[in-house]
Design a protein around this motif. Structure first.
Motif, PDB file in Angstrom:
ATOM      1  N   VAL A 240       0.850  -1.189   0.000  1.00  0.00           N
ATOM      2  CA  VAL A 240       0.000   0.000   0.000  1.00  0.00           C
ATOM      3  C   VAL A 240       0.883   1.234   0.000  1.00  0.00           C
ATOM      4  CG1 VAL A 240      -0.224  -0.147   2.531  1.00  0.00           C
ATOM      5  CG2 VAL A 240      -1.881   1.186   1.201  1.00  0.00           C
ATOM      6  N   PHE A 241       0.575   2.205  -0.877  1.00  0.00           N
ATOM      7  CA  PHE A 241       1.420   3.396  -0.951  1.00  0.00           C
ATOM      8  C   PHE A 241       0.708   4.666  -0.484  1.00  0.00           C
ATOM      9  CE2 PHE A 241      -0.145   2.516  -5.288  1.00  0.00           C
ATOM     10  CZ  PHE A 241      -0.821   3.700  -5.593  1.00  0.00           C
ATOM     11  N   SER A 242      -0.502   4.540   0.028  1.00  0.00           N
ATOM     12  CA  SER A 242      -1.135   5.708   0.648  1.00  0.00           C
ATOM     13  C   SER A 242      -0.511   5.935   2.027  1.00  0.00           C
ATOM     14  CB  SER A 242      -2.643   5.495   0.780  1.00  0.00           C
ATOM     15  OG  SER A 242      -2.925   4.410   1.630  1.00  0.00           O
ATOM     16  N   LYS A 243      -0.471   7.178   2.433  1.00  0.00           N
ATOM     17  CA  LYS A 243       0.210   7.534   3.682  1.00  0.00           C
ATOM     18  C   LYS A 243      -0.727   7.263   4.863  1.00  0.00           C
ATOM     19  CE  LYS A 243       3.412  10.919   1.710  1.00  0.00           C
ATOM     20  NZ  LYS A 243       4.623  10.185   2.080  1.00  0.00           N
ATOM     21  N   THR A 244      -0.832   6.000   5.238  1.00  0.00           N
ATOM     22  CA  THR A 244      -1.713   5.584   6.331  1.00  0.00           C
ATOM     23  C   THR A 244      -0.895   4.742   7.305  1.00  0.00           C
ATOM     24  OG1 THR A 244      -2.381   3.718   4.916  1.00  0.00           O
ATOM     25  CG2 THR A 244      -3.841   5.618   5.003  1.00  0.00           C
ATOM     26  N   SER A 245      -0.234   5.399   8.226  1.00  0.00           N
ATOM     27  CA  SER A 245       0.652   4.714   9.155  1.00  0.00           C
ATOM     28  C   SER A 245       1.170   5.733  10.162  1.00  0.00           C
ATOM     29  CB  SER A 245       1.832   4.077   8.411  1.00  0.00           C
ATOM     30  OG  SER A 245       2.866   3.708   9.278  1.00  0.00           O
TER      31      SER A 245
ATOM     32  N   VAL B 154       4.175   7.966   8.254  1.00  0.00           N
ATOM     33  CA  VAL B 154       3.672   8.393   6.956  1.00  0.00           C
ATOM     34  C   VAL B 154       4.757   8.981   6.069  1.00  0.00           C
ATOM     35  CG1 VAL B 154       1.313   8.755   7.760  1.00  0.00           C
ATOM     36  CG2 VAL B 154       2.960  10.624   7.932  1.00  0.00           C
ATOM     37  N   GLU B 155       5.758   9.606   6.646  1.00  0.00           N
ATOM     38  CA  GLU B 155       6.776  10.273   5.837  1.00  0.00           C
ATOM     39  C   GLU B 155       7.623   9.276   5.054  1.00  0.00           C
ATOM     40  OE1 GLU B 155       6.793  13.477   5.357  1.00  0.00           O
ATOM     41  OE2 GLU B 155       5.062  13.560   6.695  1.00  0.00           O
ATOM     42  N   ASP B 156       7.600   8.019   5.465  1.00  0.00           N
ATOM     43  CA  ASP B 156       8.409   7.013   4.782  1.00  0.00           C
ATOM     44  C   ASP B 156       7.648   6.280   3.685  1.00  0.00           C
ATOM     45  OD1 ASP B 156      10.922   7.077   6.380  1.00  0.00           O
ATOM     46  OD2 ASP B 156       9.559   6.557   8.008  1.00  0.00           O
TER      47      ASP B 156
ATOM     48  N   TRP C 287       5.746  -3.544   7.290  1.00  0.00           N
ATOM     49  CA  TRP C 287       7.162  -3.177   7.169  1.00  0.00           C
ATOM     50  C   TRP C 287       7.304  -2.108   6.102  1.00  0.00           C
ATOM     51  CZ3 TRP C 287      10.351  -3.801   2.802  1.00  0.00           C
ATOM     52  CH2 TRP C 287      11.731  -3.623   3.011  1.00  0.00           C
ATOM     53  N   ILE C 288       8.088  -1.077   6.410  1.00  0.00           N
ATOM     54  CA  ILE C 288       8.385  -0.011   5.454  1.00  0.00           C
ATOM     55  C   ILE C 288       9.889   0.053   5.274  1.00  0.00           C
ATOM     56  CG2 ILE C 288       8.086   2.428   4.915  1.00  0.00           C
ATOM     57  CD1 ILE C 288       5.894   2.436   7.150  1.00  0.00           C
ATOM     58  N   ARG C 289      10.333  -0.032   4.047  1.00  0.00           N
ATOM     59  CA  ARG C 289      11.772  -0.013   3.775  1.00  0.00           C
ATOM     60  C   ARG C 289      12.387   1.281   4.307  1.00  0.00           C
ATOM     61  NH1 ARG C 289      12.817  -0.608  -2.383  1.00  0.00           N
ATOM     62  NH2 ARG C 289      11.615   1.344  -2.318  1.00  0.00           N
ATOM     63  N   GLY C 290      13.414   1.117   5.157  1.00  0.00           N
ATOM     64  CA  GLY C 290      14.138   2.265   5.701  1.00  0.00           C
ATOM     65  C   GLY C 290      13.515   2.883   6.933  1.00  0.00           C
ATOM     66  N   ALA C 291      12.318   2.432   7.328  1.00  0.00           N
ATOM     67  CA  ALA C 291      11.653   3.014   8.502  1.00  0.00           C
ATOM     68  C   ALA C 291      12.215   2.396   9.776  1.00  0.00           C
ATOM     69  CB  ALA C 291      10.155   2.797   8.421  1.00  0.00           C
ATOM     70  N   PRO C 292      12.179   3.115  10.890  1.00  0.00           N
ATOM     71  CA  PRO C 292      12.811   2.627  12.121  1.00  0.00           C
ATOM     72  C   PRO C 292      11.998   1.593  12.890  1.00  0.00           C
ATOM     73  CG  PRO C 292      11.893   4.812  12.476  1.00  0.00           C
ATOM     74  CD  PRO C 292      11.754   4.524  11.003  1.00  0.00           C
ATOM     75  N   VAL C 293      10.729   1.398  12.513  1.00  0.00           N
ATOM     76  CA  VAL C 293       9.846   0.551  13.324  1.00  0.00           C
ATOM     77  C   VAL C 293       9.035  -0.388  12.442  1.00  0.00           C
ATOM     78  CG1 VAL C 293       7.782   0.592  14.818  1.00  0.00           C
ATOM     79  CG2 VAL C 293       9.649   2.192  15.243  1.00  0.00           C
ATOM     80  N   ILE C 294       8.884  -1.644  12.870  1.00  0.00           N
ATOM     81  CA  ILE C 294       7.912  -2.561  12.290  1.00  0.00           C
ATOM     82  C   ILE C 294       6.634  -2.444  13.111  1.00  0.00           C
ATOM     83  CG2 ILE C 294       7.319  -4.983  11.856  1.00  0.00           C
ATOM     84  CD1 ILE C 294      10.227  -5.585  11.438  1.00  0.00           C
ATOM     85  N   GLU C 295       5.508  -2.311  12.428  1.00  0.00           N
ATOM     86  CA  GLU C 295       4.219  -2.172  13.094  1.00  0.00           C
ATOM     87  C   GLU C 295       3.479  -3.510  13.046  1.00  0.00           C
ATOM     88  OE1 GLU C 295       4.013   2.355  11.295  1.00  0.00           O
ATOM     89  OE2 GLU C 295       2.582   0.828  10.626  1.00  0.00           O
TER      90      GLU C 295
END
Length: 423
Positions: free
Chosen positions: A84-89, A92-94, A113-121
Motif C-alpha cells: 500500500v502506498f497511501s500515507k496511512t501509518s 507516513v513520511e516514509d 514493514w516499510i523499507r528504511g523506517a525505524p519501526v515494524i508495526e
C-alpha cells in the motif's frame, strides 16, 4: 460512460453492518473488557515474553531488520504480501508510490514493514480484548526487549469504521503522486471491485474486471480513472523499486482475503464485547422461542455477524481472478478439511471470494473464546439461515447446494457445533 472514481468514493457510504444507532457505546476500560488493564493473550504478546526471557531470539538482517524472523516466529506467510502506498501509518513520511508499505498477515496477526523506517508495526487479535497494536524497533539492541504498545494507534483504530472497538480496516483512496489521500473509503467483500484498491499496488489477473489499483490521481480536482495498463499485472517489476521486498507481488487474492478478514475481525470483537458487557451488567443473554436473542441489541449484532460470516451481501465478481504469488494454495492448505477434502479456506475467485460461502474466521481462537451465549446465538442464527427457516429474499443467493456443503463441512471440522446441526 463509467464515472470517475473520485465521484464514486465521495458518494460511497460504507454499509455499516451495525448502524451507529444500533450500537451502544462501549468503553475499553469497562470491567468486563479491561482493554488496557488486563494482560494481553495474543500471539505477539506471547512472543514478546519469550524474547524477554531469552527463550527465543529474532535474527537480524542488515536490510530487512527483524522482518523475516518475525514472520517466521508468528507463522505469517510471505505469499500474503500486499503493498500500500497511501500515507496511512504512524510513519507516513516514509511511505509513497516509490516506497510502499508491505503488509503480511495470517488469521490473527498483521505485520507492516516499510523499507528504511525505524519501526515494524504489528496488529494482533487478542482472543477477548480486540486488536492489540505493537511496534518493534529495527535495531539489534531491541531484539530482547520485546514489543512496545503505542497508545497513539487507538486514535485511528477505534472508530465508527471499526464498529467502535479496537480494530482494523482496509481503505481505497484517491491518492496523489506523493501518496497523500484526497479522500478515502473503507472497503470489504461487499464493495464492488471497481471501487477497490485505490492507493494499493495490485498484481494478478482480474480479466475484464476493472479496479483502481496501481493508480495515482491526476488533474484538478484530483481524479482517478480506470487505466487498462494498470490491470492484470503479473508482478511489480518495473513499476516500483522492489529492492529489499520479500516478493515482487501485491497479490490480489491476498488483498481480497484481507478485506474480508478485517471487518470480520471487528464484528467478532464487537459481538464478544457486547455479550461480555451484557453478562456483567446482568442483562438477558438468552434466546427467545424462535432462537434469536431476547435482547434486541444482541439480536442485531448476531444477525450482522452471521450475515457477514455467510457473505450474504458479497459483491459479485465481474470476471475470474487469479493471484500470482501462490497465496491461494498456501491459504487453502491450512484447512481444516472434511473427509471429502473440502475446506472453508478454498477460494473461488470466479464469481465470489470463497468456494463455500462461510468464513474461515469461524475457526479462529477469537471465535472460540466468545462467551458461550454468543456462540449459541450465532450457531442458532446460522442454522436458521442455512436451513431456509428465514425466507427473506436476501438469502436466496445461498443455493441449496451451498447450504448443504457448509453444514457438512462444519459438522466435520467444528467440534463445538450444537447437536441440532445433525437433525
Amino acid at each position: 460512460m463509467r464515472p470517475t472514481v473520485s465521484a464514486i468514493v465521495v458518494a460511497l457510504a460504507t454499509p455499516g453492518l451495525l448502524s451507529a444507532q444500533a450500537r451502544a457505546p462501549l468503553v475499553p476500560s469497562h470491567p468486563a473488557i479491561g482493554y488496557s488493564q488486563q494482560p494481553a493473550r495474543d500471539r505477539v504478546a506471547t512472543l514478546g515474553l519469550q524474547l524477554q526471557r531469552g527463550e527465543v531470539t529474532l535474527p537480524y538482517d542488515r536490510v530487512l531488520g527483524f522482518l523475516p524472523g518475525l514472520l517466521d516466529a508468528l507463522d505469517v506467510p510471505v505469499e500474503s504480501q500486499t503493498l500500500v502506498f497511501s500515507k496511512t501509518s504512524l510513519q507516513v513520511e516514509d511511505i509513497g508510490p516509490a516506497n510502499p508499505r508491505a503488509i503480511y498477515f495470517n488469521d490473527d496477526v498483521a505485520v507492516a514493514w516499510i523499507r528504511g523506517a525505524p519501526v515494524i508495526e504489528i496488529a494482533a487479535h487478542d482472543p477477548e480484548q480486540g486488536v492489540m497494536f505493537y511496534a518493534l524497533r529495527q535495531h539489534r539492541a531491541f531484539a530482547q526487549r520485546g514489543f512496545q504498545r503505542p497508545r497513539s494507534c487507538l486514535e485511528c483504530h477505534i472508530a465508527d469504521t471499526t464498529l467502535d472497538v479496537p480494530g482494523l480496516a482496509v481503505g481505497s483512496a484517491v491518492i496523489d503522486a506523493d501518496g497523500e489521500a484526497y479522500r478515502a473509503t473503507v472497503v470489504d467483500h461487499r464493495t464492488p471491485v471497481v471501487e477497490r484498491w485505490g492507493g494499493w499496488y495490485v498484481t494478478g489477473e482480474t480479466g475484464s474486471g476493472e479496479h483502481i489499483g496501481n493508480t495515482v490521481a491526476t488533474g484538478t480536482p484530483a481524479r482517478m480513472r480506470v487505466d487498462p495498463t494498470n490491470l492484470n499485472l503479473a508482478s511489480l517489476d518495473g513499476r516500483t523499486d522492489l529492492t529489499g521486498y520479500l516478493s515482487p507481488h501485491s497479490d490480489i487474492a491476498a488483498l481480497m482475503v484481507l478485506e474480508h478478514q478485517t471487518h470480520m475481525t471487528n464484528l467478532l470483537t464487537r459481538v464478544g464485547w457486547d455479550y461480555r458487557v451484557a453478562l456483567h451488567d446482568g442483562r438477558s443473554t438468552g434466546l427467545a422461542d424462535d432462537g434469536t436473542p431476547a435482547d434486541p441489541a444482541l439480536a442485531s449484532v448476531v444477525r450482522d455477524v452471521v450475515d457477514y460470516l455467510l457473505l450474504v451481501d458479497e459483491a459479485e465478481l465481474e470476471d475470474t481472478m487469479r493471484g500470482a504469488a501462490g497465496f491461494e494454495r498456501r491459504f487453502a492448505a491450512r484447512g481444516p478439511f472434511d473427509d471429502q477434502g473440502r475446506t472453508l479456506r478454498e477460494l473461488d475467485l470466479e464469481r465470489r471470494l470463497f468456494r463455500y460461502p462461510c468464513s474461515y474466521m469461524i475457526y479462529t481462537a477469537v471465535f472460540d473464546a466468545l462467551p458461550a451465549e454468543a456462540r449459541d446465538a450465532i450457531y442458532a442464527r446460522m442454522w436458521t439461515v442455512l436451513t431456509g427457516r428465514d425466507d427473506d429474499a436476501r438469502y436466496e443467493r445461498l443455493s441449496a447446494d451451498d447450504r448443504t456443503a457448509v453444514i457438512e463441512i462444519l459438522r466435520a471440522t467444528k467440534p463445538d457445533l450444537p447437536s441440532y446441526y445433525w437433525d
